[in-house]
Motif scaffolding. Sequence first.
Motif, PDB file in Angstrom:
ATOM      1  N   THR A 189       0.880  -1.165   0.000  1.00 48.96           N
ATOM      2  CA  THR A 189       0.000   0.000   0.000  1.00 48.96           C
ATOM      3  C   THR A 189       0.911   1.207   0.000  1.00 48.96           C
ATOM      4  O   THR A 189       1.811   1.315   0.833  1.00 48.96           O
ATOM      5  CB  THR A 189      -0.914   0.015   1.240  1.00 48.96           C
ATOM      6  N   GLU A 190       0.693   2.109  -0.950  1.00 49.08           N
ATOM      7  CA  GLU A 190       1.585   3.257  -1.078  1.00 49.08           C
ATOM      8  C   GLU A 190       0.833   4.575  -0.902  1.00 49.08           C
ATOM      9  O   GLU A 190      -0.363   4.663  -1.103  1.00 49.08           O
ATOM     10  CB  GLU A 190       2.312   3.234  -2.422  1.00 49.08           C
ATOM     11  N   TRP A 191       1.599   5.579  -0.503  1.00 44.00           N
ATOM     12  CA  TRP A 191       1.062   6.918  -0.298  1.00 44.00           C
ATOM     13  C   TRP A 191       2.146   7.934  -0.654  1.00 44.00           C
ATOM     14  O   TRP A 191       3.304   7.768  -0.254  1.00 44.00           O
ATOM     15  CB  TRP A 191       0.640   7.116   1.153  1.00 44.00           C
ATOM     16  N   LEU A 243      -5.805   5.527  -1.412  1.00 41.50           N
ATOM     17  CA  LEU A 243      -4.852   4.463  -1.088  1.00 41.50           C
ATOM     18  C   LEU A 243      -4.847   3.434  -2.201  1.00 41.50           C
ATOM     19  O   LEU A 243      -5.895   3.015  -2.691  1.00 41.50           O
ATOM     20  CB  LEU A 243      -5.230   3.776   0.226  1.00 41.50           C
ATOM     21  N   LYS A 244      -3.666   3.049  -2.591  1.00 39.67           N
ATOM     22  CA  LYS A 244      -3.505   2.052  -3.640  1.00 39.67           C
ATOM     23  C   LYS A 244      -2.823   0.839  -3.020  1.00 39.67           C
ATOM     24  O   LYS A 244      -1.715   0.942  -2.502  1.00 39.67           O
ATOM     25  CB  LYS A 244      -2.642   2.619  -4.764  1.00 39.67           C
ATOM     26  N   SER A 245      -3.509  -0.293  -3.058  1.00 41.25           N
ATOM     27  CA  SER A 245      -2.953  -1.539  -2.535  1.00 41.25           C
ATOM     28  C   SER A 245      -2.882  -2.549  -3.666  1.00 41.25           C
ATOM     29  O   SER A 245      -3.805  -2.646  -4.473  1.00 41.25           O
ATOM     30  CB  SER A 245      -3.821  -2.104  -1.414  1.00 41.25           C
ATOM     31  N   GLU A 246      -1.793  -3.285  -3.689  1.00 41.57           N
ATOM     32  CA  GLU A 246      -1.609  -4.256  -4.756  1.00 41.57           C
ATOM     33  C   GLU A 246      -0.919  -5.504  -4.227  1.00 41.57           C
ATOM     34  O   GLU A 246       0.064  -5.411  -3.490  1.00 41.57           O
ATOM     35  CB  GLU A 246      -0.772  -3.642  -5.867  1.00 41.57           C
ATOM     36  N   LEU A 265       0.493   6.253   6.508  1.00 41.42           N
ATOM     37  CA  LEU A 265       0.456   4.789   6.594  1.00 41.42           C
ATOM     38  C   LEU A 265       1.015   4.241   7.906  1.00 41.42           C
ATOM     39  O   LEU A 265       1.217   3.035   8.047  1.00 41.42           O
ATOM     40  CB  LEU A 265       1.222   4.171   5.413  1.00 41.42           C
ATOM     41  N   TYR A 291      -9.459  -3.846   4.536  1.00 42.00           N
ATOM     42  CA  TYR A 291      -8.054  -3.630   4.884  1.00 42.00           C
ATOM     43  C   TYR A 291      -7.702  -2.147   4.777  1.00 42.00           C
ATOM     44  O   TYR A 291      -7.088  -1.580   5.676  1.00 42.00           O
ATOM     45  CB  TYR A 291      -7.139  -4.464   3.983  1.00 42.00           C
ATOM     46  N   LYS A 292      -8.090  -1.503   3.696  1.00 37.65           N
ATOM     47  CA  LYS A 292      -7.779  -0.094   3.501  1.00 37.65           C
ATOM     48  C   LYS A 292      -8.414   0.778   4.582  1.00 37.65           C
ATOM     49  O   LYS A 292      -7.858   1.811   4.942  1.00 37.65           O
ATOM     50  CB  LYS A 292      -8.218   0.372   2.120  1.00 37.65           C
TER      51      LYS A 292
END
Length: 127
Positions: free
Chosen positions: A6-8, A20-23, A85, A120-121
């Motif tokens: 997850t990045e910010w 929020l982008k989670s991969e 985060l 999760y986010k």
Amino acid sequence: MKILLTEWYRDWRGTQPQTLKSEVLSLDNSKVGFALVVLVGNGDFDELCIESDSMEAKECVEGLLCGPGNARRVGHSSAVEQCRLHRASYDVYLQGTSSYLFVNPFPRPELFETRDLTEYKSEFKRV
């Protein structure tokens, strides 16, 4: 072996508000591994939270952060707590002077059993 990133970005330049982008990524894929080495080695993240599906994946990530990423483990501080985060129980790595990488010390394999990461986010919501 899988990880969830997850990045910010603190200095968001997008035309739309940042979300929020989670991969989920497989460390068993050599192309993914190479891409991670390049991204982490180049210091492309402002903030990154990393979950793993196993201790083996967690240890692989830590090796990547401290090796090519040249990050070092640091304690919690006011600067760390300001991060979007920030997770109180996670290990904190500092890359350079301002990139904070949060690694869950315990694998969460249940996160990899679903495609819907909305719950999760929501763990990252500020109070």
